[in-house]
Design a protein around this motif. Structure first.
Motif, PDB file in Angstrom:
ATOM      1  N   LYS A 132       0.836  -1.204   0.000  1.00 22.67           N
ATOM      2  CA  LYS A 132       0.000   0.000   0.000  1.00 22.67           C
ATOM      3  C   LYS A 132       0.871   1.253   0.000  1.00 22.67           C
ATOM      4  CE  LYS A 132      -3.786  -2.371   2.366  1.00 22.67           C
ATOM      5  NZ  LYS A 132      -4.585  -2.497   3.605  1.00 22.67           N
ATOM      6  N   ARG A 133       2.130   1.103  -0.432  1.00 23.00           N
ATOM      7  CA  ARG A 133       3.079   2.217  -0.434  1.00 23.00           C
ATOM      8  C   ARG A 133       3.941   2.167  -1.698  1.00 23.00           C
ATOM      9  NH1 ARG A 133       5.853   1.418   4.920  1.00 23.00           N
ATOM     10  NH2 ARG A 133       4.023   0.194   5.436  1.00 23.00           N
ATOM     11  N   ALA A 134       3.304   2.041  -2.845  1.00 24.75           N
ATOM     12  CA  ALA A 134       4.042   1.847  -4.099  1.00 24.75           C
ATOM     13  C   ALA A 134       5.077   2.941  -4.354  1.00 24.75           C
ATOM     14  CB  ALA A 134       3.063   1.769  -5.267  1.00 24.75           C
ATOM     15  N   THR A 135       4.796   4.157  -3.915  1.00 25.23           N
ATOM     16  CA  THR A 135       5.739   5.264  -4.144  1.00 25.23           C
ATOM     17  C   THR A 135       6.992   5.123  -3.292  1.00 25.23           C
ATOM     18  OG1 THR A 135       4.707   6.662  -2.452  1.00 25.23           O
ATOM     19  CG2 THR A 135       3.876   6.860  -4.721  1.00 25.23           C
ATOM     20  N   LYS A 136       6.916   4.288  -2.246  1.00 29.27           N
ATOM     21  CA  LYS A 136       8.039   4.128  -1.323  1.00 29.27           C
ATOM     22  C   LYS A 136       8.765   2.793  -1.493  1.00 29.27           C
ATOM     23  CE  LYS A 136       6.275   7.279   2.193  1.00 29.27           C
ATOM     24  NZ  LYS A 136       7.377   8.254   1.956  1.00 29.27           N
ATOM     25  N   VAL A 137       8.571   2.156  -2.640  1.00 32.03           N
ATOM     26  CA  VAL A 137       9.266   0.905  -2.939  1.00 32.03           C
ATOM     27  C   VAL A 137      10.309   1.170  -4.026  1.00 32.03           C
ATOM     28  CG1 VAL A 137       9.035  -1.470  -3.758  1.00 32.03           C
ATOM     29  CG2 VAL A 137       7.251  -0.460  -2.301  1.00 32.03           C
ATOM     30  N   ILE A 138      11.524   0.682  -3.787  1.00 28.26           N
ATOM     31  CA  ILE A 138      12.645   0.957  -4.678  1.00 28.26           C
ATOM     32  C   ILE A 138      13.542  -0.276  -4.724  1.00 28.26           C
ATOM     33  CG2 ILE A 138      14.150   1.917  -2.860  1.00 28.26           C
ATOM     34  CD1 ILE A 138      14.904   4.142  -4.934  1.00 28.26           C
ATOM     35  N   GLY A 139      14.337  -0.401  -5.751  1.00 25.25           N
ATOM     36  CA  GLY A 139      15.286  -1.509  -5.836  1.00 25.25           C
ATOM     37  C   GLY A 139      16.680  -1.044  -5.477  1.00 25.25           C
ATOM     38  N   THR A 140      17.399  -1.846  -4.694  1.00 27.76           N
ATOM     39  CA  THR A 140      18.792  -1.553  -4.364  1.00 27.76           C
ATOM     40  C   THR A 140      19.596  -2.825  -4.586  1.00 27.76           C
ATOM     41  OG1 THR A 140      18.259  -1.995  -2.039  1.00 27.76           O
ATOM     42  CG2 THR A 140      18.380   0.312  -2.703  1.00 27.76           C
ATOM     43  N   HIS A 141      20.292  -2.897  -5.689  1.00 27.89           N
ATOM     44  CA  HIS A 141      21.064  -4.091  -6.037  1.00 27.89           C
ATOM     45  C   HIS A 141      22.498  -3.910  -5.531  1.00 27.89           C
ATOM     46  CE1 HIS A 141      22.625  -7.003  -9.356  1.00 27.89           C
ATOM     47  NE2 HIS A 141      22.594  -7.555  -8.170  1.00 27.89           N
ATOM     48  N   PHE A 142      22.747  -4.411  -4.313  1.00 27.12           N
ATOM     49  CA  PHE A 142      24.081  -4.341  -3.708  1.00 27.12           C
ATOM     50  C   PHE A 142      24.970  -5.408  -4.326  1.00 27.12           C
ATOM     51  CE2 PHE A 142      21.521  -2.206  -0.597  1.00 27.12           C
ATOM     52  CZ  PHE A 142      22.361  -1.337   0.084  1.00 27.12           C
ATOM     53  N   MET A 143      26.273  -5.166  -4.270  1.00 22.77           N
ATOM     54  CA  MET A 143      27.253  -6.126  -4.766  1.00 22.77           C
ATOM     55  C   MET A 143      27.952  -6.809  -3.584  1.00 22.77           C
ATOM     56  SD  MET A 143      26.665  -5.618  -7.934  1.00 22.77           S
ATOM     57  CE  MET A 143      25.551  -4.378  -8.642  1.00 22.77           C
ATOM     58  N   ASN A 144      28.461  -7.996  -3.842  1.00 17.44           N
ATOM     59  CA  ASN A 144      29.085  -8.814  -2.805  1.00 17.44           C
ATOM     60  C   ASN A 144      30.614  -8.762  -2.930  1.00 17.44           C
ATOM     61  OD1 ASN A 144      29.301 -10.798  -0.774  1.00 17.44           O
ATOM     62  ND2 ASN A 144      29.260 -12.450  -2.249  1.00 17.44           N
ATOM     63  N   PRO A 145      31.336  -8.576  -1.794  1.00 10.36           N
ATOM     64  CA  PRO A 145      30.866  -8.399  -0.415  1.00 10.36           C
ATOM     65  C   PRO A 145      30.437  -6.954  -0.147  1.00 10.36           C
ATOM     66  CG  PRO A 145      33.275  -8.491  -0.481  1.00 10.36           C
ATOM     67  CD  PRO A 145      32.807  -8.732  -1.884  1.00 10.36           C
ATOM     68  N   PRO A 147      30.284  -4.752   2.428  1.00 10.05           N
ATOM     69  CA  PRO A 147      31.090  -3.704   3.064  1.00 10.05           C
ATOM     70  C   PRO A 147      32.229  -3.170   2.192  1.00 10.05           C
ATOM     71  CG  PRO A 147      30.708  -5.523   4.589  1.00 10.05           C
ATOM     72  CD  PRO A 147      30.269  -5.992   3.226  1.00 10.05           C
ATOM     73  N   MET A 148      32.634  -3.947   1.178  1.00  9.61           N
ATOM     74  CA  MET A 148      33.798  -3.568   0.386  1.00  9.61           C
ATOM     75  C   MET A 148      33.436  -2.995  -0.984  1.00  9.61           C
ATOM     76  SD  MET A 148      36.205  -6.842   1.339  1.00  9.61           S
ATOM     77  CE  MET A 148      37.603  -6.252   0.387  1.00  9.61           C
ATOM     78  N   LYS A 149      32.167  -3.000  -1.344  1.00  8.38           N
ATOM     79  CA  LYS A 149      31.756  -2.529  -2.664  1.00  8.38           C
ATOM     80  C   LYS A 149      31.127  -1.136  -2.558  1.00  8.38           C
ATOM     81  CE  LYS A 149      32.856  -6.284  -4.948  1.00  8.38           C
ATOM     82  NZ  LYS A 149      33.848  -6.297  -6.033  1.00  8.38           N
ATOM     83  N   PRO A 150      31.716  -0.131  -3.212  1.00 12.14           N
ATOM     84  CA  PRO A 150      31.271   1.255  -3.024  1.00 12.14           C
ATOM     85  C   PRO A 150      30.085   1.676  -3.880  1.00 12.14           C
ATOM     86  CG  PRO A 150      33.176   1.210  -4.467  1.00 12.14           C
ATOM     87  CD  PRO A 150      32.930  -0.214  -4.038  1.00 12.14           C
ATOM     88  N   MET A 151      29.650   0.820  -4.820  1.00 11.68           N
ATOM     89  CA  MET A 151      28.591   1.227  -5.751  1.00 11.68           C
ATOM     90  C   MET A 151      27.375   0.316  -5.649  1.00 11.68           C
ATOM     91  SD  MET A 151      27.670   3.447  -8.003  1.00 11.68           S
ATOM     92  CE  MET A 151      29.213   4.271  -8.413  1.00 11.68           C
ATOM     93  N   VAL A 152      26.188   0.907  -5.753  1.00  9.49           N
ATOM     94  CA  VAL A 152      24.925   0.169  -5.698  1.00  9.49           C
ATOM     95  C   VAL A 152      24.096   0.546  -6.917  1.00  9.49           C
ATOM     96  CG1 VAL A 152      22.799  -0.238  -4.385  1.00  9.49           C
ATOM     97  CG2 VAL A 152      24.968   0.146  -3.168  1.00  9.49           C
ATOM     98  N   LYS A 177      28.428   4.704   0.333  1.00  9.10           N
ATOM     99  CA  LYS A 177      28.258   4.186  -1.017  1.00  9.10           C
ATOM    100  C   LYS A 177      27.658   5.219  -1.964  1.00  9.10           C
ATOM    101  CE  LYS A 177      27.721  -0.493   0.736  1.00  9.10           C
ATOM    102  NZ  LYS A 177      29.179  -0.729   0.635  1.00  9.10           N
ATOM    103  N   ASP A 178      28.039   5.097  -3.222  1.00  6.92           N
ATOM    104  CA  ASP A 178      27.441   5.888  -4.288  1.00  6.92           C
ATOM    105  C   ASP A 178      26.437   4.989  -5.007  1.00  6.92           C
ATOM    106  OD1 ASP A 178      26.894   7.917  -6.032  1.00  6.92           O
ATOM    107  OD2 ASP A 178      28.895   7.998  -6.935  1.00  6.92           O
ATOM    108  N   CYS A 179      25.654   5.557  -5.898  1.00  8.48           N
ATOM    109  CA  CYS A 179      24.680   4.735  -6.614  1.00  8.48           C
ATOM    110  C   CYS A 179      24.478   5.232  -8.032  1.00  8.48           C
ATOM    111  CB  CYS A 179      23.348   4.693  -5.870  1.00  8.48           C
ATOM    112  SG  CYS A 179      22.477   6.274  -5.802  1.00  8.48           S
ATOM    113  N   ILE A 180      24.008   4.330  -8.872  1.00 10.53           N
ATOM    114  CA  ILE A 180      23.614   4.648 -10.238  1.00 10.53           C
ATOM    115  C   ILE A 180      22.145   4.256 -10.358  1.00 10.53           C
ATOM    116  CG2 ILE A 180      23.951   4.132 -12.686  1.00 10.53           C
ATOM    117  CD1 ILE A 180      26.888   3.397 -11.909  1.00 10.53           C
TER     118      ILE A 180
END
Length: 286
Positions: A132-145, A147-152, A177-180
């Motif tokens: 019931k909060r479609a505007t507040k749903v987002i994808g965040t594709h983190f990389m493994n591991p 703590p060591m990956k600066p980009m999402v 972290k930064d993001c694209i």
């Protein structure tokens, strides 16, 4: 707005890395999974990760594992997520499981809480549609591991608001972290390209064009990649690779995404890669 309390759902490899990263950057974390055994393993893994990390990041006064763990509440009860300002979900990449999780947390969490799906294949728009909060749903594709990956890789669903994107970028910045930001499409950018590459590398192995070592060495030596595609597959998990390529195949109805028979055979045999001790290479499992 500075996020203070973050819920992390799923205490697998990615969830453990997120909880650790968040605690190390001063957040209060609620890490939720289905069993105490999984949470106990997560606790030990975080301790091990912190000790391992300290060997490579020499500091005069390193933060002790116990201090970091004190910022994480481990629980099997979703009820503890009611005060979270931001949720990062990492459960198995199966729609029926994600469906149940989101319907449950949608009734527990504050209406202002943002839901971030750490998924590599499932549509963010589809996930948003069961809340019931479609505007507040987002994808965040983190990389493994984590703590060591600066980009999402951040994925905007059809209804994701600009405010949600701004808050998510701030949240990631707090984690160092930064993001694209990309738009919602099967596989997004990273997995749409990566899964096709890995699948084709497995075809090369199946067709006896080259060995796993030779395939990976070409990518590392010729293109400067830190890991070859088959080493990367072992790190991600061959079961996850198979699921992701199947989603792409189903989504696009394009034969270029057909899963390699060798990949299916290895998954059936339990050869998942690092987490099982054997994939394209052999590993020690603690």
């Amino acid at each position: 707005m500075e996020i203070q309390v973050v819920g992390v759902i799923g205490a697998g490899v990615m969830g453990v890395g997120m909880a650790q990263n968040l605690a190390q950057t001063g957040h209060q974390v609620i890490l939720v999974d289905i069993s105490e055994d999984i949470l106990n393993q997560a606790t030990q893994q975080i301790k091990n990760n912190i000790r391992f990390q300290s060997l490579f990041q020499k500091t005069e006064n390193p933060t002790s594992p116990d201090t970091i763990l004190s910022k994480i509440k481990f629980s099997t009860n979703y009820k503890f997520l009611e005060n979270a300002e931001f949720i990062i979900e990492n459960v198995t990449e199966k729609w029926d499981i994600k469906n149940r999780v989101y319907q449950q947390i949608d009734t527990i969490c504050s209406p202002d809480c943002i839901f971030a799906a750490n998924t590599s294949a499932i549509s963010i728009t589809r996930i948003a549609s069961i809340t019931k909060r479609a505007t507040k749903v987002i994808g965040t594709h983190f990389m493994n591991p984590v703590p060591m990956k600066p980009m999402v890789e951040v994925i905007r669903g059809y209804h994701t608001s600009d405010d949600t994107i701004v808050t998510t970028k701030q949240m990631l910045a707090q984690m160092g972290k930064d993001c694209i930001i990309v738009n919602d499409a099967p596989g997004f950018v990273s997995n749409r390209v990566l899964m096709l590459t890995i699948n084709e590398a497995i075809f090369l192995l199946q067709d006896q064009v080259a060995t796993a070592e030779e395939v990976d060495r070409i990518f590392k030596s010729c293109f400067g990649h830190k890991m070859g595609p088959l080493e990367t597959a072992d790190l991600i998990g061959l079961d996850t690779i198979l699921f992701s390529i199947e989603v792409l195949y189903e989504s696009f109805n394009d034969s270029k995404y057909r899963p390699c028979i060798l990949l299916k055979k290895m998954v059936d045999a339990g050869l998942y890669g690092r987490k099982s001790g054997k994939g394209f290479y052999a590993y020690s499992v603690s």
